[in-house]
Design an enzyme around this catalytic site. Structure first.
Site, mmCIF file in Angstrom:
data_model
loop_
_atom_site.group_PDB
_atom_site.id
_atom_site.type_symbol
_atom_site.label_atom_id
_atom_site.label_comp_id
_atom_site.label_asym_id
_atom_site.label_seq_id
_atom_site.Cartn_x
_atom_site.Cartn_y
_atom_site.Cartn_z
ATOM 1 N N ARG A 1 21.776 43.430 28.534
ATOM 2 C CA ARG A 1 22.800 42.389 28.401
ATOM 3 C C ARG A 1 22.427 41.157 29.206
ATOM 4 O O ARG A 1 22.811 40.051 28.837
ATOM 5 C CB ARG A 1 24.151 42.918 28.895
ATOM 6 C CG ARG A 1 24.813 43.900 27.967
ATOM 7 C CD ARG A 1 26.196 44.192 28.462
ATOM 8 N NE ARG A 1 26.831 42.961 28.925
ATOM 9 C CZ ARG A 1 27.760 42.893 29.868
ATOM 10 N NH1 ARG A 1 28.193 43.969 30.455
ATOM 11 N NH2 ARG A 1 28.282 41.732 30.214
ATOM 12 N N ARG B 1 39.630 43.074 36.711
ATOM 13 C CA ARG B 1 39.268 41.769 36.146
ATOM 14 C C ARG B 1 40.305 41.227 35.167
ATOM 15 O O ARG B 1 40.037 41.075 33.965
ATOM 16 C CB ARG B 1 37.894 41.834 35.490
ATOM 17 C CG ARG B 1 36.845 42.283 36.473
ATOM 18 C CD ARG B 1 35.485 42.249 35.857
ATOM 19 N NE ARG B 1 34.834 40.962 35.988
ATOM 20 C CZ ARG B 1 33.620 40.717 35.528
ATOM 21 N NH1 ARG B 1 32.958 41.618 34.907
ATOM 22 N NH2 ARG B 1 33.091 39.531 35.690
HETATM 23 C C1 UD1 Z 1 31.943 35.442 36.782
HETATM 24 C C2 UD1 Z 1 30.558 35.946 36.431
HETATM 25 C C3 UD1 Z 1 30.292 37.288 37.101
HETATM 26 C C4 UD1 Z 1 30.523 37.178 38.611
HETATM 27 C C5 UD1 Z 1 31.890 36.579 38.908
HETATM 28 C C6 UD1 Z 1 32.102 36.293 40.380
HETATM 29 C C7 UD1 Z 1 30.171 35.022 34.240
HETATM 30 C C8 UD1 Z 1 30.034 35.272 32.773
HETATM 31 N N1 UD1 Z 1 30.462 36.079 34.981
HETATM 32 O O1 UD1 Z 1 32.872 36.407 36.283
HETATM 33 O O2 UD1 Z 1 28.944 37.662 36.847
HETATM 34 O O3 UD1 Z 1 30.434 38.453 39.202
HETATM 35 O O4 UD1 Z 1 32.054 35.333 38.198
HETATM 36 O O5 UD1 Z 1 31.122 35.437 40.862
HETATM 37 O O6 UD1 Z 1 29.987 33.920 34.709
HETATM 38 N N2 UD1 Z 1 40.673 37.237 38.728
HETATM 39 C C9 UD1 Z 1 42.033 37.446 38.604
HETATM 40 N N3 UD1 Z 1 42.685 36.825 37.561
HETATM 41 C C10 UD1 Z 1 42.040 36.006 36.677
HETATM 42 C C11 UD1 Z 1 40.657 35.808 36.812
HETATM 43 C C12 UD1 Z 1 39.990 36.437 37.866
HETATM 44 O O7 UD1 Z 1 42.640 38.147 39.404
HETATM 45 O O8 UD1 Z 1 42.705 35.477 35.773
HETATM 46 C C13 UD1 Z 1 39.951 37.865 39.861
HETATM 47 C C14 UD1 Z 1 38.855 38.838 39.414
HETATM 48 O O9 UD1 Z 1 39.361 40.119 39.160
HETATM 49 C C15 UD1 Z 1 37.917 38.808 40.623
HETATM 50 C C16 UD1 Z 1 38.011 37.365 41.098
HETATM 51 O O10 UD1 Z 1 39.248 36.866 40.564
HETATM 52 O O11 UD1 Z 1 38.391 39.653 41.637
HETATM 53 C C17 UD1 Z 1 36.880 36.468 40.665
HETATM 54 O O12 UD1 Z 1 36.695 36.596 39.266
HETATM 55 P P1 UD1 Z 1 36.084 35.424 38.382
HETATM 56 O O13 UD1 Z 1 35.472 34.396 39.284
HETATM 57 O O14 UD1 Z 1 37.091 34.974 37.410
HETATM 58 O O15 UD1 Z 1 34.905 36.204 37.641
HETATM 59 P P2 UD1 Z 1 34.418 36.031 36.141
HETATM 60 O O16 UD1 Z 1 34.544 34.614 35.715
HETATM 61 O O17 UD1 Z 1 35.026 37.095 35.313
#
Ligand code: UD1
Length: 420
Positions: free
Chosen positions: A399, A121
């Site tokens: 949580r 993440r």
């Molecule tokens: C949000 C949700 C979480 C959910 C996820 C996917 C919240 C507080 N949390 O998490 O419950 O499981 O969406 O629906 O709303 N990634 C990168 N680089 C970045 C950001 C993300 O590589 O800068 C990757 C992550 O590792 C993951 C994917 O992109 O594989 C999606 O992540 P993301 O949609 O950003 O999840 P969150 O916002 O952390």
């Protein structure tokens, strides 16, 4: 430490009211940093993550009055822009204060969220987008240090991959930036939509809400005045209770649900043999005695949510046949597998694929929760298992699930919170 003692094998009945969505409330609480006026939020879920983020606002100098489901927030007095490790390490979503703090105060420091049980993440896409908007960012001492002495500038952002938190951070940053920001490959999740609507209702010109291309015209540093925001129902909590009914072969009614937001889990449950009656924002699930196996792949909204993968796996453990579950969003989100196997499930993993061979019965055991949704899958398994299951490390559940044991008890489950 608290744990849940669950005596399985009892059918559920009656109705349960779904709380506000944690994942909608978190970015909305962060967005209050874009304002120096009173903001009222209603229908907040009563969960630890919400209290953690409100505590962070207080630590930054915000005035927060919080009473279960309602928060009155005034961020006129913010006197620090440092989100400390103590808070961010408890909850990754604290990274959502980065965009609003930077755009309003022109500098901030936010602790790196660090590793996380469900995968790496990273936040690289958040940082790259803010740099494109003119931020100067360095990572030092475990902190993201960001500044934009002349304020952030509108920019054209194209995410390589869909990111919920990244989209939310950029939308908030863009709201007070100088000029127009376009976000391509934006996330479509209902939680992103509600954040955009809240900011639009505060007078910011946002086009394309609910689509993958958002255009935001910033106010050039002028803080916003928000209307009262009523948090949308939690689609993941709703889906979890539907799975609780399915795994115990029960009929229950969920109240205060947005059916549109749970179409994909409902479609899967229909294929597994469940039927539904919908009346306004209530939905009743009728579950068969024999659950059919499923094939599901987690994808971004409106696809099947990764946050429901573990709960569906729990249901699949007692299905009549083999289910295949593919996790496409997070690389390490199968930690519930070994614990479900302790209850007698027959699950095999290969990379991002899980093969779930349905078994005739699950049996109670001691199991350990590893992350939020994995914990709920263990509770579901326990509801179906013969005898007693103790689910440990339930701080993960606290949580994100509002009064889980209270709500399940009202539905007739035999569930008690105990202390070691
Ligand atoms: C949000 C949700 C979480 C959910 C996820 C996917 C919240 C507080 N949390 O998490 O419950 O499981 O969406 O629906 O709303 N990634 C990168 N680089 C970045 C950001 C993300 O590589 O800068 C990757 C992550 O590792 C993951 C994917 O992109 O594989 C999606 O992540 P993301 O949609 O950003 O999840 P969150 O916002 O952390």
């Amino acid at each position: 430490m608290d744990y849940l003692e669950i005596e399985g094998g009892h059918k559920l009945k009656g109705s349960v009211t779904i709380s506000g969505a944690k994942n909608a409330a978190l970015p909305i609480i962060a967005a209050t940093l874009l304002s120096d006026k009173d903001v009222k939020l209603t229908n907040l879920p009563n969960v630890v993550d919400i209290r953690t983020l409100l505590k962070l606002l207080t630590m930054l100098g915000g005035d927060v009055k919080h009473n279960d489901t309602v928060a009155d927030i005034n961020n006129a007095g913010i006197n620090s822009t440092k989100a400390v490790y103590e808070i961010v390490s408890q909850m990754r979503a604290s990274i959502l204060v980065l965009g609003p703090l930077l755009t309003r105060f022109k500098h901030c420091e936010v602790s790196l969220p660090g590793g996380c049980a469900i995968g790496q993440r990273p936040i690289d896409m958040h940082l790259k987008a803010l740099e494109q908007m003119g931020a100067i960012i360095e990572i030092k001492g475990g902190y993201v240090r960001a500044e934009a002495p002349n304020g952030l500038m509108g920019a054209k952002i194209e995410f390589d991959k869909i990111t919920v938190g990244g989209t939310e951070n950029v939308v908030m940053a863009a709201a007070l930036a100088n000029g127009t920001t376009t976000i391509m490959n934006a996330a479509l999740e209902p939680e992103v939509v509600q954040l955009c609507e809240m900011i639009r209702d505060a007078g910011v010109d946002i086009q394309g809400i609910g689509t993958s291309e958002l255009t935001i015209v910033g106010t050039n540093g002028v803080p916003l005045e928000f209307k009262t925001t009523d948090i949308i129902p939690d689609r993941i909590e709703a889906g979890t209770y539907l799975c609780a009914a399915a795994i115990t072969h029960s009929d229950i009614t969920l109240k205060k649900v947005n059916i549109e937001h749970i179409k994909s889990p409902i479609a899967k449950l229909e294929k597994m043999g469940c039927t539904f009656d919908v009346e306004n924002d209530n939905i009743t699930i009728h579950s068969p005695e024999v659950i059919k196996p499923t094939h599901l792949i987690t994808t971004e909204y409106p696809g099947f949510p990764t946050d429901m993968q573990a709960q569906f796996m729990a249901v699949a453990t007692i299905a009549d046949g083999e289910s295949i579950i593919e996790e496409r969003l997070f690389e390490n989100r199968f930690m519930h597998v070994s614990e479900l196997n302790r209850l007698g499930a027959d699950i095999w993993l290969k990379g991002s694929l899980a093969a779930v061979h349905g078994v005739k019965e699950l049996n109670g055991a001691d199991v350990m929760a590893t992350d939020l949704r994995a914990s709920s899958a263990l509770v579901l398994g326990a509801l179906a298992a013969n005898g007693i299951t103790n689910v440990r490390r339930i701080y993960h559940l606290d949580r994100g699930y509002d009064n889980l044991e209270g709500k399940l008890s009202l539905l007739g489950a035999k569930i008690t919170r105990k202390k070691d």
